[in-house]
Design a protein around this motif. Sequence first.
Motif, PDB file in Angstrom:
ATOM      1  N   ASN A 102       8.254   8.719 -12.129  1.00  0.00           N
ATOM      2  CA  ASN A 102       9.592   9.179 -12.806  1.00  0.00           C
ATOM      3  C   ASN A 102      10.798   8.678 -12.136  1.00  0.00           C
ATOM      4  OD1 ASN A 102       8.075  11.095 -14.636  1.00  0.00           O
ATOM      5  ND2 ASN A 102       7.766  12.544 -12.999  1.00  0.00           N
ATOM      6  N   ASP A 103      10.836   8.553 -10.725  1.00  0.00           N
ATOM      7  CA  ASP A 103      11.841   8.047 -10.294  1.00  0.00           C
ATOM      8  C   ASP A 103      12.103   6.507 -10.679  1.00  0.00           C
ATOM      9  OD1 ASP A 103      12.158  10.176  -8.619  1.00  0.00           O
ATOM     10  OD2 ASP A 103      11.227   9.347  -6.765  1.00  0.00           O
ATOM     11  N   ILE A 104      11.035   5.777 -10.639  1.00  0.00           N
ATOM     12  CA  ILE A 104      11.232   4.263 -11.276  1.00  0.00           C
ATOM     13  C   ILE A 104      11.892   4.356 -12.937  1.00  0.00           C
ATOM     14  CG2 ILE A 104       9.995   2.271 -11.922  1.00  0.00           C
ATOM     15  CD1 ILE A 104       8.185   2.815  -9.447  1.00  0.00           C
ATOM     16  N   LYS A 105      11.360   5.395 -13.697  1.00  0.00           N
ATOM     17  CA  LYS A 105      12.083   5.298 -15.020  1.00  0.00           C
ATOM     18  C   LYS A 105      13.487   5.299 -15.176  1.00  0.00           C
ATOM     19  CE  LYS A 105       9.981   8.915 -16.686  1.00  0.00           C
ATOM     20  NZ  LYS A 105       9.665   9.929 -17.789  1.00  0.00           N
ATOM     21  N   GLY A 106      14.260   5.774 -13.915  1.00  0.00           N
ATOM     22  CA  GLY A 106      15.482   5.334 -13.810  1.00  0.00           C
ATOM     23  C   GLY A 106      16.215   4.229 -13.489  1.00  0.00           C
ATOM     24  N   ILE A 107      15.598   3.336 -13.272  1.00  0.00           N
ATOM     25  CA  ILE A 107      15.734   2.026 -12.821  1.00  0.00           C
ATOM     26  C   ILE A 107      15.897   1.197 -14.083  1.00  0.00           C
ATOM     27  CG2 ILE A 107      15.273  -0.165 -11.207  1.00  0.00           C
ATOM     28  CD1 ILE A 107      13.718   1.778  -9.251  1.00  0.00           C
ATOM     29  N   ASP A 108      16.920   0.341 -14.091  1.00  0.00           N
ATOM     30  CA  ASP A 108      16.886  -0.586 -15.100  1.00  0.00           C
ATOM     31  C   ASP A 108      16.127  -1.654 -14.903  1.00  0.00           C
ATOM     32  OD1 ASP A 108      17.626  -1.981 -17.489  1.00  0.00           O
ATOM     33  OD2 ASP A 108      19.684  -2.494 -16.580  1.00  0.00           O
ATOM     34  N   LEU A 109      14.895  -1.990 -15.498  1.00  0.00           N
ATOM     35  CA  LEU A 109      13.803  -2.919 -15.144  1.00  0.00           C
ATOM     36  C   LEU A 109      13.840  -4.131 -16.094  1.00  0.00           C
ATOM     37  CD1 LEU A 109      10.678  -0.680 -14.436  1.00  0.00           C
ATOM     38  CD2 LEU A 109      12.183  -1.684 -13.055  1.00  0.00           C
ATOM     39  N   PRO A 110      13.901  -5.275 -15.740  1.00  0.00           N
ATOM     40  CA  PRO A 110      13.622  -6.356 -16.652  1.00  0.00           C
ATOM     41  C   PRO A 110      12.464  -6.149 -17.660  1.00  0.00           C
ATOM     42  CG  PRO A 110      13.050  -7.080 -14.516  1.00  0.00           C
ATOM     43  CD  PRO A 110      13.449  -5.729 -14.331  1.00  0.00           C
ATOM     44  N   THR A 112       0.832  -1.246   0.029  1.00  0.00           N
ATOM     45  CA  THR A 112       0.118  -0.071   0.049  1.00  0.00           C
ATOM     46  C   THR A 112       0.842   0.979   0.017  1.00  0.00           C
ATOM     47  OG1 THR A 112      -1.731  -1.205   1.249  1.00  0.00           O
ATOM     48  CG2 THR A 112      -1.841   1.243   1.312  1.00  0.00           C
ATOM     49  N   GLY A 113       0.572   2.290  -0.892  1.00  0.00           N
ATOM     50  CA  GLY A 113       1.169   3.726  -0.601  1.00  0.00           C
ATOM     51  C   GLY A 113       2.215   3.652  -1.790  1.00  0.00           C
ATOM     52  N   THR A 114       2.704   4.682  -2.439  1.00  0.00           N
ATOM     53  CA  THR A 114       3.728   4.748  -3.416  1.00  0.00           C
ATOM     54  C   THR A 114       5.013   4.556  -2.974  1.00  0.00           C
ATOM     55  OG1 THR A 114       3.625   7.264  -3.048  1.00  0.00           O
ATOM     56  CG2 THR A 114       2.266   6.389  -4.712  1.00  0.00           C
ATOM     57  N   GLY A 115       5.344   4.887  -1.872  1.00  0.00           N
ATOM     58  CA  GLY A 115       6.704   4.837  -1.518  1.00  0.00           C
ATOM     59  C   GLY A 115       7.043   3.361  -1.187  1.00  0.00           C
ATOM     60  N   ASN A 116       6.163   2.520  -0.587  1.00  0.00           N
ATOM     61  CA  ASN A 116       6.401   0.766  -0.574  1.00  0.00           C
ATOM     62  C   ASN A 116       6.222   0.332  -2.024  1.00  0.00           C
ATOM     63  OD1 ASN A 116       6.775   0.785   2.132  1.00  0.00           O
ATOM     64  ND2 ASN A 116       4.511   0.693   2.519  1.00  0.00           N
ATOM     65  N   LEU A 117       5.641   0.854  -2.845  1.00  0.00           N
ATOM     66  CA  LEU A 117       5.581   0.234  -4.339  1.00  0.00           C
ATOM     67  C   LEU A 117       7.049   0.836  -5.003  1.00  0.00           C
ATOM     68  CD1 LEU A 117       2.087   0.995  -5.900  1.00  0.00           C
ATOM     69  CD2 LEU A 117       3.317  -1.493  -5.660  1.00  0.00           C
ATOM     70  N   LYS A 118       7.463   1.845  -4.700  1.00  0.00           N
ATOM     71  CA  LYS A 118       8.621   1.975  -5.101  1.00  0.00           C
ATOM     72  C   LYS A 118       9.656   1.078  -4.968  1.00  0.00           C
ATOM     73  CE  LYS A 118      12.073   5.947  -5.306  1.00  0.00           C
ATOM     74  NZ  LYS A 118      12.446   7.148  -4.912  1.00  0.00           N
ATOM     75  N   ASN A 119       9.733   0.736  -3.352  1.00  0.00           N
ATOM     76  CA  ASN A 119      11.038  -0.392  -2.983  1.00  0.00           C
ATOM     77  C   ASN A 119      10.527  -1.671  -3.463  1.00  0.00           C
ATOM     78  OD1 ASN A 119      11.900   1.685  -1.342  1.00  0.00           O
ATOM     79  ND2 ASN A 119      10.639   1.601   0.302  1.00  0.00           N
ATOM     80  N   PHE A 120       9.263  -1.902  -3.763  1.00  0.00           N
ATOM     81  CA  PHE A 120       9.087  -3.068  -4.277  1.00  0.00           C
ATOM     82  C   PHE A 120       9.392  -3.209  -5.475  1.00  0.00           C
ATOM     83  CE2 PHE A 120       5.475  -5.360  -6.568  1.00  0.00           C
ATOM     84  CZ  PHE A 120       5.843  -6.913  -6.155  1.00  0.00           C
TER      85      PHE A 120
END
Length: 315
Positions: free
Chosen positions: A281-289, A245-253
Amino acid sequence: MGSMITLGIGKMELDWGKNNVFNNHSCLFQKEDIKIVPYYYSDDEIEYKKGFSKNIMSVKRRLDLLGYSLHEIEELYNEELAMFKQQLSSSIPINFHNFYNTVIKIDIKNINMTSEEYDFDYDLGEYVRKCVIQEIKELSTFPNYDAYDTGYFFENLDPYITLRILSENTNNHDLDVIWRFQDIVENGWILEEDIIPKLTTQEKILIVTEGSSDTEIIKKCIKLLYSDIADFFDFIDMEQNYPFTGTGNLKNFVKGLSKINILNNILVILDNDTAGKSVYNDIKGIDLPNNLKVITLPNYKDFDNFKCKGPREIL
């Protein structure tokens, strides 16, 4: 001759197997798609038995989720073409665009690959040479055509490529894709329960949202609008200890998932409010599979200004 199992539309066969050697096409269907369908035999004999049957437009949606969109099938076709050339030091004069333009014009209602003249045992590639190309003569009209190479290539071509192209023809949209399996069940080669549709982990999509209400709404919409693909989607159980729940935890997930070898296809859906867009926008900087996608809920003008009921009055 043995017991046959075929995938086709009408009397056009796209894939075939014998006894216990066949491709499993259960991913194209759902449990409720088991129906009584026609089986075509020699001497124009028709019997009605159990088989899977689903409208081609529903199958098209399933193919898109299985990795057979128009863009993807072109890549798959070219990969198989390159592999064929490498293995046999031979080339097929039919590129993807030629193949697409040939297949999409096929009048399925005039195709009959169940004729008695085709009722024989064939060597590899022979069925395509003597049956398929006999029905789809355009495949033999290209320059430098070689019947043996063409037969071998198309007998090994992924049938979902052809099926996906056929689904683009509006004349086919009222037709059903049928998987006729009952003969190999009746003759003891497999049990019916062995081919009951069940998608693999790699084929399914896990949807993760910020809150339980988002998930319930999305789940209900998919079931109402696209019940023919609803079985592709799983949702994290919100009833007990919903952990994200919440954007912060989703980001860490998302960060955590990007560092491990996940098998699922995962779609993370963020709210389109300020907090959600910031995390996106923060997640866009992560190299995602490739099997992990992150999006925000879409913006709709209809929702820019509408009446709603507040604690005391309608606003």
